[in-house]
Design a protein around this motif. Structure first.
Motif, PDB file in Angstrom:
ATOM      1  N   LEU A  25       0.815  -1.212   0.000  1.00 47.92           N
ATOM      2  CA  LEU A  25       0.000   0.000   0.000  1.00 47.92           C
ATOM      3  C   LEU A  25       0.855   1.272   0.000  1.00 47.92           C
ATOM      4  CD1 LEU A  25      -2.926  -1.047   2.358  1.00 47.92           C
ATOM      5  CD2 LEU A  25      -2.775  -1.206  -0.132  1.00 47.92           C
ATOM      6  N   ALA A  26       2.014   1.247   0.660  1.00 43.81           N
ATOM      7  CA  ALA A  26       2.880   2.430   0.689  1.00 43.81           C
ATOM      8  C   ALA A  26       3.477   2.741  -0.685  1.00 43.81           C
ATOM      9  CB  ALA A  26       3.994   2.249   1.713  1.00 43.81           C
ATOM     10  N   ASP A  27       3.478   1.770  -1.589  1.00 47.74           N
ATOM     11  CA  ASP A  27       4.052   1.963  -2.922  1.00 47.74           C
ATOM     12  C   ASP A  27       3.037   2.420  -3.959  1.00 47.74           C
ATOM     13  OD1 ASP A  27       6.530   1.210  -1.958  1.00 47.74           O
ATOM     14  OD2 ASP A  27       6.257  -0.894  -2.502  1.00 47.74           O
ATOM     15  N   LEU A  28       1.772   2.560  -3.583  1.00 50.59           N
ATOM     16  CA  LEU A  28       0.751   2.993  -4.534  1.00 50.59           C
ATOM     17  C   LEU A  28       0.916   4.472  -4.851  1.00 50.59           C
ATOM     18  CD1 LEU A  28      -2.377   1.158  -3.095  1.00 50.59           C
ATOM     19  CD2 LEU A  28      -0.969   0.488  -5.049  1.00 50.59           C
ATOM     20  N   ARG A  29       0.734   4.824  -6.118  1.00 51.74           N
ATOM     21  CA  ARG A  29       0.835   6.206  -6.586  1.00 51.74           C
ATOM     22  C   ARG A  29      -0.340   6.505  -7.495  1.00 51.74           C
ATOM     23  NH1 ARG A  29       3.672   5.955  -2.983  1.00 51.74           N
ATOM     24  NH2 ARG A  29       5.902   6.177  -2.835  1.00 51.74           N
ATOM     25  N   VAL A  30      -0.655   7.790  -7.619  1.00 56.42           N
ATOM     26  CA  VAL A  30      -1.712   8.225  -8.526  1.00 56.42           C
ATOM     27  C   VAL A  30      -1.167   8.167  -9.950  1.00 56.42           C
ATOM     28  CG1 VAL A  30      -3.201  10.146  -9.200  1.00 56.42           C
ATOM     29  CG2 VAL A  30      -2.715   9.739  -6.784  1.00 56.42           C
ATOM     30  N   ASP A  31      -1.764   7.328 -10.779  1.00 58.00           N
ATOM     31  CA  ASP A  31      -1.454   7.268 -12.206  1.00 58.00           C
ATOM     32  C   ASP A  31      -2.572   6.503 -12.900  1.00 58.00           C
ATOM     33  OD1 ASP A  31      -0.928   4.479 -11.899  1.00 58.00           O
ATOM     34  OD2 ASP A  31       1.197   4.851 -11.577  1.00 58.00           O
ATOM     35  N   ASP A  32      -2.390   6.197 -14.176  1.00 58.02           N
ATOM     36  CA  ASP A  32      -3.454   5.546 -14.933  1.00 58.02           C
ATOM     37  C   ASP A  32      -3.365   4.023 -14.931  1.00 58.02           C
ATOM     38  OD1 ASP A  32      -4.702   7.907 -15.594  1.00 58.02           O
ATOM     39  OD2 ASP A  32      -3.456   8.199 -17.378  1.00 58.02           O
ATOM     40  N   GLU A  33      -2.375   3.473 -14.261  1.00 56.83           N
ATOM     41  CA  GLU A  33      -2.231   2.019 -14.239  1.00 56.83           C
ATOM     42  C   GLU A  33      -3.205   1.379 -13.268  1.00 56.83           C
ATOM     43  OE1 GLU A  33       1.686   0.507 -13.661  1.00 56.83           O
ATOM     44  OE2 GLU A  33       2.589   2.100 -14.861  1.00 56.83           O
ATOM     45  N   LYS A  34      -3.616   0.171 -13.604  1.00 53.70           N
ATOM     46  CA  LYS A  34      -4.453  -0.617 -12.698  1.00 53.70           C
ATOM     47  C   LYS A  34      -3.544  -1.221 -11.638  1.00 53.70           C
ATOM     48  CE  LYS A  34      -7.278  -1.970 -16.615  1.00 53.70           C
ATOM     49  NZ  LYS A  34      -7.635  -3.100 -17.482  1.00 53.70           N
ATOM     50  N   LYS A  35      -4.026  -1.237 -10.415  1.00 55.85           N
ATOM     51  CA  LYS A  35      -3.219  -1.736  -9.305  1.00 55.85           C
ATOM     52  C   LYS A  35      -3.885  -2.931  -8.637  1.00 55.85           C
ATOM     53  CE  LYS A  35      -0.192   1.716  -9.340  1.00 55.85           C
ATOM     54  NZ  LYS A  35      -0.675   2.679 -10.253  1.00 55.85           N
ATOM     55  N   ASN A  36      -3.045  -3.834  -8.142  1.00 57.46           N
ATOM     56  CA  ASN A  36      -3.481  -4.998  -7.377  1.00 57.46           C
ATOM     57  C   ASN A  36      -2.826  -4.911  -6.004  1.00 57.46           C
ATOM     58  OD1 ASN A  36      -4.633  -6.169  -9.805  1.00 57.46           O
ATOM     59  ND2 ASN A  36      -2.535  -6.635 -10.390  1.00 57.46           N
ATOM     60  N   PHE A  37      -3.593  -5.145  -4.945  1.00 53.45           N
ATOM     61  CA  PHE A  37      -3.028  -5.030  -3.603  1.00 53.45           C
ATOM     62  C   PHE A  37      -3.915  -5.758  -2.592  1.00 53.45           C
ATOM     63  CE2 PHE A  37      -5.429  -1.265  -4.791  1.00 53.45           C
ATOM     64  CZ  PHE A  37      -6.382  -1.173  -3.798  1.00 53.45           C
ATOM     65  N   TYR A  38      -3.323  -5.991  -1.418  1.00 58.61           N
ATOM     66  CA  TYR A  38      -4.013  -6.575  -0.275  1.00 58.61           C
ATOM     67  C   TYR A  38      -4.038  -5.548   0.843  1.00 58.61           C
ATOM     68  CZ  TYR A  38      -3.341 -11.379  -1.947  1.00 58.61           C
ATOM     69  OH  TYR A  38      -3.373 -12.545  -2.655  1.00 58.61           O
ATOM     70  N   GLY A  39      -4.983  -5.686   1.759  1.00 54.71           N
ATOM     71  CA  GLY A  39      -4.969  -4.850   2.942  1.00 54.71           C
ATOM     72  C   GLY A  39      -5.873  -5.420   4.016  1.00 54.71           C
ATOM     73  N   VAL A  40      -5.600  -5.013   5.238  1.00 54.84           N
ATOM     74  CA  VAL A  40      -6.424  -5.380   6.380  1.00 54.84           C
ATOM     75  C   VAL A  40      -7.432  -4.255   6.580  1.00 54.84           C
ATOM     76  CG1 VAL A  40      -6.436  -5.930   8.845  1.00 54.84           C
ATOM     77  CG2 VAL A  40      -4.489  -6.613   7.421  1.00 54.84           C
ATOM     78  N   VAL A  41      -8.699  -4.595   6.690  1.00 52.64           N
ATOM     79  CA  VAL A  41      -9.757  -3.599   6.856  1.00 52.64           C
ATOM     80  C   VAL A  41      -9.651  -2.989   8.257  1.00 52.64           C
ATOM     81  CG1 VAL A  41     -12.253  -3.205   6.928  1.00 52.64           C
ATOM     82  CG2 VAL A  41     -11.283  -4.795   5.248  1.00 52.64           C
ATOM     83  N   THR A  42      -9.569  -1.651   8.308  1.00 52.76           N
ATOM     84  CA  THR A  42      -9.525  -0.953   9.590  1.00 52.76           C
ATOM     85  C   THR A  42     -10.822  -0.204   9.873  1.00 52.76           C
ATOM     86  OG1 THR A  42      -8.568   1.055   8.639  1.00 52.76           O
ATOM     87  CG2 THR A  42      -7.040  -0.637   9.425  1.00 52.76           C
ATOM     88  N   PHE A  43     -11.652  -0.027   8.839  1.00 53.17           N
ATOM     89  CA  PHE A  43     -12.903   0.721   8.961  1.00 53.17           C
ATOM     90  C   PHE A  43     -13.777   0.361   7.774  1.00 53.17           C
ATOM     91  CE2 PHE A  43     -15.311   4.327   7.298  1.00 53.17           C
ATOM     92  CZ  PHE A  43     -16.100   4.653   8.376  1.00 53.17           C
TER      93      PHE A  43
END
Length: 186
Positions: A25-43
């Motif tokens: 998640l810390a490596d995500l940036r605003v651009d036009d590429e599609k992103k794949n990621f995991y995360g733990v739900v906090t809210f």
């Protein structure tokens, strides 16, 4: 008469799917590429009606990379990625129903990263069939199985199971998550 068949034309090969590449998640940036990621739900919110015809659910994700990237926010909460998921009412991820004691884990595919109020925000990209979600229990003792998914075609590999196990361990050991107390423990 039956149509002629050209036996000299080579059979079409099924396009081999490229393996998914996941970002922390810390490596995500605003651009036009599609992103794949995991995360733990906090809210997570309950599904709500949008101003248009869709419904949406707003949820926040974190992972080890965001927790280590900077200090928690002013309220002492971990850094998070906002996610907005738009869909019809019957196809909303039931995140609030999945975490009685442990925060659910979400796998996101083909999401668009944008910015809202100076914070990164992930949104469903394109048509209804483009972005996808899979939700897994955050309980370290539960089997690593998909509890909810956006389509029947979603699969879960050994690499997915490994990543979920890592996130479960991190979340269970992390001081960023308050542990819920069940009624039977009161």
């Amino acid at each position: 008469a039956a149509p002629a068949i050209d036996c000299m034309e080579p059979p079409r090969k099924k396009k081999k799917e490229e393996p998914y590449v996941y970002k922390e998640l810390a490596d995500l940036r605003v651009d036009d590429e599609k992103k794949n990621f995991y995360g733990v739900v906090t809210f997570s919110t309950k599904p709500q009606k949008s101003k248009g015809t869709d419904w949406y659910v707003h949820f926040k994700l974190t992972d080890e990379s965001l927790a280590a990237a900077a200090c928690p926010d002013d309220a002492g909460k971990p850094n998070v990625l906002d996610v907005m998921w738009f869909e019809d009412e019957k196809q909303m991820p039931p995140l609030l129903d999945m975490g009685d004691r442990f925060n659910p884990i979400v796998r996101c595919h083909r999401m668009k990263i944008g910015s809202h109020e100076n914070a990164l925000q992930a949104k469903r990209m394109g048509s209804r069939n483009c972005s996808s979600l899979a939700v897994v229990s955050g309980d370290p003792d539960a089997p690593v199985n998909i509890l909810w998914k956006t389509s029947d075609g979603i699969t879960f590999t050994d690499e997915d199971r490994t990543r979920v196990t890592e996130l479960r361990k991190w979340a269970a050991d992390s001081s960023l998550f308050e542990k819920a107390v069940t009624l039977s423990e009161v």
